[in-house]
Design a protein around this motif. Structure first.
Motif, short mmCIF file in Angstrom:
data_model
loop_
_atom_site.label_atom_id
_atom_site.label_comp_id
_atom_site.label_asym_id
_atom_site.label_seq_id
_atom_site.Cartn_x
_atom_site.Cartn_y
_atom_site.Cartn_z
N TYR A 157 -2.39 0.03 3.22
CA TYR A 157 -2.45 0.50 1.99
C TYR A 157 -4.27 -0.36 1.39
CZ TYR A 157 -2.33 -0.94 -3.75
OH TYR A 157 -2.32 -0.81 -4.89
N LEU A 158 -4.72 -0.71 2.15
CA LEU A 158 -6.34 -1.04 1.51
C LEU A 158 -6.56 0.60 2.10
CD1 LEU A 158 -7.29 -4.78 2.33
CD2 LEU A 158 -6.88 -3.12 0.48
N VAL A 159 -7.04 0.97 3.89
CA VAL A 159 -7.89 1.93 3.49
C VAL A 159 -7.79 2.84 2.85
CG1 VAL A 159 -7.71 3.42 5.35
CG2 VAL A 159 -7.74 1.24 6.42
N ALA A 160 -5.54 3.09 2.50
CA ALA A 160 -5.55 4.22 1.70
C ALA A 160 -6.19 4.64 0.53
CB ALA A 160 -3.98 4.42 1.14
N LEU A 180 -9.36 -3.66 -8.03
CA LEU A 180 -7.74 -4.06 -8.80
C LEU A 180 -7.09 -3.17 -7.90
CD1 LEU A 180 -9.13 -4.02 -12.31
CD2 LEU A 180 -8.14 -5.41 -11.29
N VAL A 181 -7.22 -2.17 -7.65
CA VAL A 181 -5.77 -1.53 -7.46
C VAL A 181 -5.87 -1.87 -5.64
CG1 VAL A 181 -5.36 0.89 -6.41
CG2 VAL A 181 -6.19 0.83 -8.52
N MET A 182 -6.41 -1.83 -5.14
CA MET A 182 -6.95 -3.13 -3.54
C MET A 182 -5.86 -4.16 -3.52
SD MET A 182 -10.16 -1.99 -2.05
CE MET A 182 -10.48 -0.54 -0.99
N LEU A 183 -6.15 -4.64 -5.37
CA LEU A 183 -5.40 -6.35 -4.97
C LEU A 183 -4.37 -5.82 -5.86
CD1 LEU A 183 -8.04 -8.27 -7.16
CD2 LEU A 183 -7.01 -8.48 -4.57
N ALA A 184 -3.41 -5.12 -6.36
CA ALA A 184 -2.37 -4.77 -6.87
C ALA A 184 -1.13 -5.16 -5.47
CB ALA A 184 -2.19 -3.21 -7.06
N GLY A 185 -1.03 -4.41 -4.07
CA GLY A 185 -0.34 -4.67 -3.19
C GLY A 185 -0.33 -5.89 -2.80
N VAL A 188 2.26 6.77 -1.33
CA VAL A 188 3.66 6.48 -0.30
C VAL A 188 3.24 4.92 -0.03
CG1 VAL A 188 4.67 7.07 1.99
CG2 VAL A 188 4.04 8.38 0.63
N ILE A 189 2.20 4.72 0.48
CA ILE A 189 2.64 3.13 0.84
C ILE A 189 2.29 2.20 0.29
CG2 ILE A 189 -0.44 3.19 0.94
CD1 ILE A 189 1.46 2.14 3.76
N ALA A 190 1.68 2.84 -1.23
CA ALA A 190 2.46 1.70 -2.16
C ALA A 190 3.27 1.85 -2.28
CB ALA A 190 1.27 2.60 -3.59
N TRP A 191 3.92 2.51 -2.36
CA TRP A 191 5.62 2.31 -2.25
C TRP A 191 6.32 1.11 -1.60
CZ3 TRP A 191 9.49 2.44 -6.29
CH2 TRP A 191 9.31 3.00 -7.20
N ILE A 192 6.13 1.18 -0.29
CA ILE A 192 6.40 0.58 1.04
C ILE A 192 5.66 -0.40 1.04
CG2 ILE A 192 6.13 0.44 3.89
CD1 ILE A 192 6.11 3.72 3.67
N VAL A 193 4.59 -1.09 0.85
CA VAL A 193 4.08 -2.01 0.42
C VAL A 193 4.72 -2.97 -0.75
CG1 VAL A 193 2.29 -3.26 -0.31
CG2 VAL A 193 1.82 -1.95 1.39
N GLY A 194 5.19 -2.36 -1.89
CA GLY A 194 5.43 -3.26 -2.58
C GLY A 194 7.13 -3.58 -2.32
N THR A 217 -0.81 11.47 -2.12
CA THR A 217 0.57 11.09 -1.71
C THR A 217 0.27 10.61 -0.25
OG1 THR A 217 0.16 13.59 -1.57
CG2 THR A 217 2.24 12.42 -0.35
N ARG A 218 -1.11 10.15 0.62
CA ARG A 218 -0.22 8.70 1.21
C ARG A 218 -1.26 7.75 0.25
NH1 ARG A 218 -3.95 12.21 3.69
NH2 ARG A 218 -6.15 11.17 3.05
N TYR A 219 -1.34 7.48 -0.51
CA TYR A 219 -1.68 6.09 -1.40
C TYR A 219 -0.09 6.22 -2.23
CZ TYR A 219 -2.35 2.95 -5.76
OH TYR A 219 -1.73 2.08 -6.34
#
Length: 111
Positions: free
Chosen positions: A53-56, A73-78, A10-16, A6-8
């Motif tokens: 985002y990286l921490v999550a 790869l997931v970390m670079l997605a942001g 939420v922050i993925a959407w915010i960063v996006g 859930t944390r990931y």
């Protein structure tokens, strides 16, 4: 692992969303209209949020026991506009769907 997911998510959407604002609104204003105000405010915000985002992503990858390549790869997605949304969907799918090739499912399909 549910809270980490859930944390990931939420922050993925915010960063996006912040990255899209930066690229779609801020960059044209800065370079086409010589108005860097949006880049100067949203840029540092995106940088700070990307660190979260990286921490999550790291926390989730350690809990899910992902290989290093998947984690990176997931970390670079942001860093690429719209890719964090795609990555969030893929990550959610990996962690919420049961794996299809477990010995139990293979045995139940052959029986």
């Amino acid at each position: 692992m549910g809270a980490a997911l859930t944390r990931y998510r939420v922050i993925a959407w915010i960063v996006g969303v912040v990255l899209i604002l930066l690229v779609v609104v801020g960059m044209p204003l800065k370079y086409a209209f010589d108005n860097p105000v949006v880049v100067e405010t949203i840029g540092p915000a995106h940088g700070f949020l990307y660190m979260i985002y990286l921490v999550a992503a790291f926390d989730l990858s350690r809990r899910a026991d992902w290989p290093l390549k998947r984690m990176l790869l997931v970390m670079l997605a942001g860093t690429v506009p719209f890719v964090s949304f795609y990555a969030e969907r893929r990550v959610s799918g990996w962690l919420t769907r049961p794996t299809e090739r477990t010995p139990e499912t293979v045995a139940s399909r052959t029986a």
